[in-house]
Design a protein around this motif. Structure first.
Motif, PDB file in Angstrom:
ATOM      1  N   ARG A 252       0.828  -1.206   0.000  1.00 42.38           N
ATOM      2  CA  ARG A 252       0.000   0.000   0.000  1.00 42.38           C
ATOM      3  C   ARG A 252       0.868   1.264   0.000  1.00 42.38           C
ATOM      4  NH1 ARG A 252      -3.957   1.577  -2.091  1.00 42.38           N
ATOM      5  NH2 ARG A 252      -5.310  -0.090  -1.307  1.00 42.38           N
ATOM      6  N   HIS A 253       1.914   1.250   0.833  1.00 44.20           N
ATOM      7  CA  HIS A 253       2.792   2.422   0.891  1.00 44.20           C
ATOM      8  C   HIS A 253       3.501   2.664  -0.441  1.00 44.20           C
ATOM      9  CE1 HIS A 253       3.070   1.527   5.487  1.00 44.20           C
ATOM     10  NE2 HIS A 253       1.906   2.038   5.124  1.00 44.20           N
ATOM     11  N   ILE A 254       3.912   1.576  -1.079  1.00 41.02           N
ATOM     12  CA  ILE A 254       4.626   1.685  -2.356  1.00 41.02           C
ATOM     13  C   ILE A 254       3.692   2.253  -3.430  1.00 41.02           C
ATOM     14  CG2 ILE A 254       5.731   0.347  -4.203  1.00 41.02           C
ATOM     15  CD1 ILE A 254       7.445   0.503  -1.722  1.00 41.02           C
ATOM     16  N   LEU A 255       2.459   1.750  -3.441  1.00 33.75           N
ATOM     17  CA  LEU A 255       1.489   2.251  -4.423  1.00 33.75           C
ATOM     18  C   LEU A 255       1.225   3.735  -4.200  1.00 33.75           C
ATOM     19  CD1 LEU A 255      -1.133  -0.651  -4.515  1.00 33.75           C
ATOM     20  CD2 LEU A 255       0.498  -0.023  -6.301  1.00 33.75           C
ATOM     21  N   ASP A 256       1.108   4.102  -2.925  1.00 35.73           N
ATOM     22  CA  ASP A 256       0.857   5.512  -2.610  1.00 35.73           C
ATOM     23  C   ASP A 256       2.006   6.393  -3.082  1.00 35.73           C
ATOM     24  OD1 ASP A 256      -1.514   4.819  -1.529  1.00 35.73           O
ATOM     25  OD2 ASP A 256      -0.887   4.945   0.571  1.00 35.73           O
ATOM     26  N   ALA A 257       3.210   5.797  -3.116  1.00 36.00           N
ATOM     27  CA  ALA A 257       4.359   6.569  -3.590  1.00 36.00           C
ATOM     28  C   ALA A 257       4.447   6.549  -5.116  1.00 36.00           C
ATOM     29  CB  ALA A 257       5.640   6.006  -2.972  1.00 36.00           C
ATOM     30  N   GLY A 258       3.433   5.973  -5.768  1.00 37.68           N
ATOM     31  CA  GLY A 258       3.380   6.000  -7.230  1.00 37.68           C
ATOM     32  C   GLY A 258       4.181   4.896  -7.901  1.00 37.68           C
ATOM     33  N   ARG A 259       4.606   3.905  -7.116  1.00 42.26           N
ATOM     34  CA  ARG A 259       5.405   2.835  -7.728  1.00 42.26           C
ATOM     35  C   ARG A 259       4.588   1.545  -7.761  1.00 42.26           C
ATOM     36  NH1 ARG A 259      11.136   3.133  -4.837  1.00 42.26           N
ATOM     37  NH2 ARG A 259      11.771   1.977  -6.682  1.00 42.26           N
ATOM     38  N   SER A 260       5.172   0.465  -8.287  1.00 45.00           N
ATOM     39  CA  SER A 260       4.393  -0.757  -8.437  1.00 45.00           C
ATOM     40  C   SER A 260       4.998  -1.911  -7.628  1.00 45.00           C
ATOM     41  CB  SER A 260       4.265  -1.124  -9.909  1.00 45.00           C
ATOM     42  OG  SER A 260       5.546  -1.265 -10.460  1.00 45.00           O
ATOM     43  N   VAL A 261       4.226  -3.000  -7.518  1.00 43.02           N
ATOM     44  CA  VAL A 261       4.542  -4.074  -6.583  1.00 43.02           C
ATOM     45  C   VAL A 261       4.406  -5.435  -7.258  1.00 43.02           C
ATOM     46  CG1 VAL A 261       3.818  -5.182  -4.419  1.00 43.02           C
ATOM     47  CG2 VAL A 261       3.654  -2.697  -4.659  1.00 43.02           C
ATOM     48  N   LEU A 262       5.374  -6.302  -6.975  1.00 41.67           N
ATOM     49  CA  LEU A 262       5.360  -7.652  -7.533  1.00 41.67           C
ATOM     50  C   LEU A 262       5.381  -8.644  -6.379  1.00 41.67           C
ATOM     51  CD1 LEU A 262       5.748  -9.576  -9.927  1.00 41.67           C
ATOM     52  CD2 LEU A 262       8.162  -8.993  -9.913  1.00 41.67           C
ATOM     53  N   ILE A 263       4.388  -9.525  -6.318  1.00 41.07           N
ATOM     54  CA  ILE A 263       4.337 -10.511  -5.230  1.00 41.07           C
ATOM     55  C   ILE A 263       4.341 -11.908  -5.835  1.00 41.07           C
ATOM     56  CG2 ILE A 263       3.003 -11.389  -3.271  1.00 41.07           C
ATOM     57  CD1 ILE A 263       1.849  -8.603  -2.924  1.00 41.07           C
ATOM     58  N   LEU A 264       5.360 -12.702  -5.498  1.00 39.97           N
ATOM     59  CA  LEU A 264       5.450 -14.052  -6.033  1.00 39.97           C
ATOM     60  C   LEU A 264       5.041 -15.061  -4.978  1.00 39.97           C
ATOM     61  CD1 LEU A 264       8.892 -13.914  -7.890  1.00 39.97           C
ATOM     62  CD2 LEU A 264       6.608 -13.474  -8.805  1.00 39.97           C
ATOM     63  N   VAL A 265       4.249 -16.038  -5.410  1.00 43.12           N
ATOM     64  CA  VAL A 265       3.846 -17.128  -4.526  1.00 43.12           C
ATOM     65  C   VAL A 265       4.232 -18.439  -5.208  1.00 43.12           C
ATOM     66  CG1 VAL A 265       1.956 -15.846  -3.461  1.00 43.12           C
ATOM     67  CG2 VAL A 265       1.528 -17.145  -5.546  1.00 43.12           C
ATOM     68  N   PRO A 266       4.434 -19.519  -4.423  1.00 45.69           N
ATOM     69  CA  PRO A 266       4.946 -20.749  -5.020  1.00 45.69           C
ATOM     70  C   PRO A 266       4.023 -21.316  -6.097  1.00 45.69           C
ATOM     71  CG  PRO A 266       5.042 -20.878  -2.632  1.00 45.69           C
ATOM     72  CD  PRO A 266       4.300 -19.630  -2.960  1.00 45.69           C
ATOM     73  N   GLU A 267       2.726 -21.342  -5.820  1.00 43.66           N
ATOM     74  CA  GLU A 267       1.802 -21.885  -6.807  1.00 43.66           C
ATOM     75  C   GLU A 267       0.445 -21.275  -6.543  1.00 43.66           C
ATOM     76  OE1 GLU A 267       0.092 -26.113  -8.182  1.00 43.66           O
ATOM     77  OE2 GLU A 267       2.028 -26.192  -7.196  1.00 43.66           O
ATOM     78  N   ILE A 268      -0.128 -20.655  -7.573  1.00 51.35           N
ATOM     79  CA  ILE A 268      -1.377 -19.925  -7.371  1.00 51.35           C
ATOM     80  C   ILE A 268      -2.492 -20.823  -6.842  1.00 51.35           C
ATOM     81  CG2 ILE A 268      -3.272 -18.844  -8.634  1.00 51.35           C
ATOM     82  CD1 ILE A 268      -1.289 -16.810  -8.193  1.00 51.35           C
TER      83      ILE A 268
END
Ligand code: ADP
Ligand code: ZN
Length: 751
Positions: A252-268
């Protein structure tokens, strides 16, 4: 205008930049990252290529004559500039081609028009007969026919993903005239928001979470940090300690700073809760990327990321390449999982790629785990990454207590059963009060192998040097299946060697556990989840949902059930044959056993009631079992790191594996000797490869696989880039005929 292009598909010897002229009508929109079609080779064959860069007009080469680009296939770029640089990095690091790297980054554009391929049975009654008479010889074929009998005409992509088969299985079936193919109007895209999605509000973080969030924010948002420095943190917290909550706050903080986020999980498919939490928090800003999407959906998701409308990506391994702009945070949840390592070219590890991208973007990289990979913890200890700990369960649930049960003592006390007396009693008590249990066993099927009681004959696969596993089908029939190649055979009624009719069934698998469970608890209901139960229409999510709703008292399964699920009503977890995981004969076996036992144990007692874990083993003294029982990662790590250091295993060195395969046993052996000489030559000639050692060629532990003989060379080096250089050099030279070779750095399995 001139562009430099690399071919989308080619051998490594053709993998370099070729310059083309862009005809005036195509100049508009031509840019680095476009997919174009160009004439190639003496025959000017029309070939697809990626544009690496556009050469400035004043480069002075305008006078020379070049072939011309034929067409701009993608219109705009399909690769961002940072992805093009990432591609060069991967080419060096994973000795692949540019095309191999770029193809993993952008999904193929789905065929235009609104139709998609379907498959159906040509003659369903005939197919049913083939099935019951055992005429289909591969488990993949059987699954497809079983599914189509049930579902009728079905989308090809659904069949491939539900049956865990590749296109070649369908091709074989259509050559056999069992399966036909057709076209259907494509389905509308699945709606983004599903019913029952958690619209969960953020929690107020507890003290430890607050510290972790602040530290990660500082890593990501501190503008004063030098741009090329890796900003990495290890979020080390037991299951349920609130790691996900930390990711979501930081995101949330990163988005608010105008940047983007990548979240990896082992298997959807194994982490539906994580996905729904992310969607619940970020709504349309989130995109989900994984391999089980249909090509259309995958393309649609990719498009939303590329055009910037989705700024949070959650996905499995290949999502690490998502075309996000200005990434501020990359999270790898359960970073120790083997699914982050690709087993096909390019054989990359998502963690390595994530590190590269984090540096490129000045992003923070957060590795989250309850049982970090030994290498990862080592880096944190050495101060190369920030160690952040969460030691309490966030929702206040108690941590389960665990007990190791010596199954030899059980036998001596007259109990030869799969279940120890205490596990049995614990389940009884749990069911009496409406609680549930999990039973975990790392072997699917009914029995591990069949052994003639008179002469000791074991049924082996004809194509592979492994024993076949006994499986029961839904209608109660039994067959023998090879877990390596999928070959299916009838169960022998007498020993082909001595004629004796008495076979012993050894090594219980999940099916046998289910069978036995229902004998011991005839009034209880069981659900089973393993690779065999998750084919056809029933998905992981269905089984987990049903268990979560209390439709069964027990969930029995393989490592699939050890991960990521939150069931407050589970108070008993049984880990059967904990030492089964130890015998896998490579240096990570102990680590893997520790991780699996700890994860499985973490499934009990997540609600308000305290849970208890029963770890059954024969070899109870093993330190992986003992430390996992105490859920004491650091004690495990202390012992493991000594072993790694004395043996020169990661993180103190890297292992490379070269495997030579041939249908001819002596060719494979000869090639292994030849390649080992070649490797020694390369090491002697090239600078910077000092200290690399090559073990003598040896037969692979599974010597024959799918009718091919396998020899392997184990190579040790001090650092990964040394092996990359060696393998690149090796891949430039031709191979002996009728032999193929695979090369892997830090392979997940040495089998
Ligand atoms: P992990 O990812 O470490 O397994 P989760 O983030 O899933 O942990 O948190 C475990 C449970 O605790 C979840 O049900 C979550 O909703 C809850 N939780 C997390 N943080 C808090 C908090 N600060 N206060 C209350 N509950 C929390
Ligand atoms: Zn086989």
């Amino acid at each position: 205008m001139l562009v430099r292009c690399v071919l989308k598909e080619c051998r490594r010897s053709f993998d370099r930049a070729y310059t083309y002229e862009v005809p005036a009508p195509l100049c508009d929109g031509m840019a680095a990252g476009c997919l174009v079609s160009v004439p190639f080779g003496a025959g000017n064959r029309k070939t697809e290529a990626f544009v690496l860069d556009v050469e400035p007009a004043e480069s002075g080469k305008e006078d020379a004559t070049y072939k011309s680009v034929i067409e701009n296939l993608s219109g705009g770029p399909v690769l961002r500039p940072d992805q093009i640089r990432l591609g060069s990095f991967m080419r060096d690091r994973y000795y692949c081609t540019y095309g191999d790297a770029f193809r993993t980054m952008c999904p193929p554009r789905p065929a235009k028009g609104r139709s998609v391929r379907t498959v159906f049975l040509e003659d369903p009654p005939e197919a049913a007969t083939m099935l019951s008479e055992g005429l289909l010889k591969k488990i993949g074929q059987i699954r497809v026919v079983e599914m189509l009998l049930e579902t009728g005409e079905t989308l090809l992509t659904d069949v491939l993903s539900s049956c865990h088969v590749s296109r070649s299985t369908i091709d074989t079936l259509s050559r056999m005239r069992v399966v036909g193919s057709g076209k259907a109007r494509s389905m509308p895209e699945a709606p983004e928001t599903e019913d029952g999605e958690e619209r969960q509000a953020a929690f107020v973080p507890n003290e430890e979470q607050r510290e972790a969030i602040a530290a990660i924010d500082a890593l990501a948002l501190d503008a004063s940090a030098p741009g090329d420095r890796l900003r990495e943190a290890l979020l080390f917290g037991i299951t349920g300690s609130g790691k996900t909550e930390v990711y979501l706050h930081c995101a949330r903080h990163i988005l608010d700073a105008g940047r983007s986020v990548l979240i990896l999980v082992p298997e959807i498919s194994l982490t539906p809760q994580m996905v729904s939490r992310i969607r619940g928090r970020f709504g349309d800003l989130a995109a989900v990327m994984h391999s089980r999407l249909t090509p259309r959906d995958r393309y649609a998701q990719w498009r939303r990321v590329m055009d910037g409308s989705a700024r949070v990506v959650v996905g499995a391994r290949s999502a690490v390449f998502a075309p996000l702009e200005n990434i501020g945070l990359i999270v790898i949840d359960e970073e120790q999982e083997s699914t982050y390592k690709s087993e096909t070219t390019p054989r990359y590890h998502a963690r390595t790629v994530a590190r590269y991208r984090a540096i490129q973007h000045g992003a923070a990289l957060v590795l989250g785990s309850a049982t970090p990979a030994v290498e990862t913890y080592y880096l944190a200890e050495a101060g190369r990454s920030r160690l952040l700990r969460l030691t309490q369960r966030a929702a206040g649930a108690a941590i389960a207590t665990a007990e190791v049960i010596d199954m030899r003592e059980e036998l001596q006390a007259g109990n030869p059963d799969i279940f120890s007396r205490s596990l049995r009693q614990a389940m009884q008590e749990a069911f009496a009060t409406g609680r549930q249990a999990l039973l975990f066993l790392n072997r699917r099927g009914h029995s591990g192998f069949l052994l003639c009681r008179a002469c000791g004959y074991v049924r082996r696969c004809l194509s592979c040097s492994v024993s076949m596993t006994l499986h029961k089908t839904a209608d109660g029939r039994a067959s023998m299946i090879c877990h390596y190649c999928g070959r299916v055979e009838p169960v022998p009624d007498k020993c082909p060697r001595c004629g004796n009719e008495a076979f012993g069934r050894f090594g219980a698998g999940t099916q046998q556990v289910e069978e036995r469970f229902l004998q011991v608890f005839p009034d209880s209901k069981a659900l089973r989840m393993d690779q065999d139960t998750t084919t056809g229409r029933i998905s992981h999510a269905d089984i987990l949902d049903r268990f979560g709703r209390g439709e069964s008292d027990v969930l029995i399964g393989t490592q699939m059930i050890a991960k990521g699920h939150d069931y407050p009503n589970v108070t008993v977890a049984g880990i059967l044959s904990a030492d089964l995981m130890m015998g896998m004969g490579d240096f990570r076996a102990g680590e893997r056993a520790f991780q699996l036992i700890t994860q499985a144990a973490g499934r009990a007692g997540r609600g308000q009631a305290a849970g208890k874990v029963y770890i059954q083993a024969y070899n109870t003294d093993d330190y992986a079992v003992q430390t996992a029982c105490r859920q004491d990662y650091e004690a495990f790590y202390r012992q493991e790191i000594v072993y790694r250091r004395t043996q020169g295993y990661p993180p103190f060195g890297v292992i490379g594996l070269v495997t030579l395969l041939s249908a001819d046993a002596s060719m494979a052996a000869g090639a292994a000797v030849e390649i080992s000489h070649r490797i020694r030559e390369i090491c002697a000639e090239m600078q910077g490869l000092e200290g690399i050692s090559v073990a003598d060629p040896a037969k692979a532990p599974v010597y024959r696989l799918r009718d091919r003989y396998r020899w392997r060379l184990v190579i040790r080096a001090a650092r990964e880039p040394q092996l990359s250089r060696l393998f690149s050099a090796l891949s430039e030279r031709p191979l002996p005929t009728d032999v193929s070779l695979s090369m892997d750095i830090d392979p997940f399995s040495l089998m």
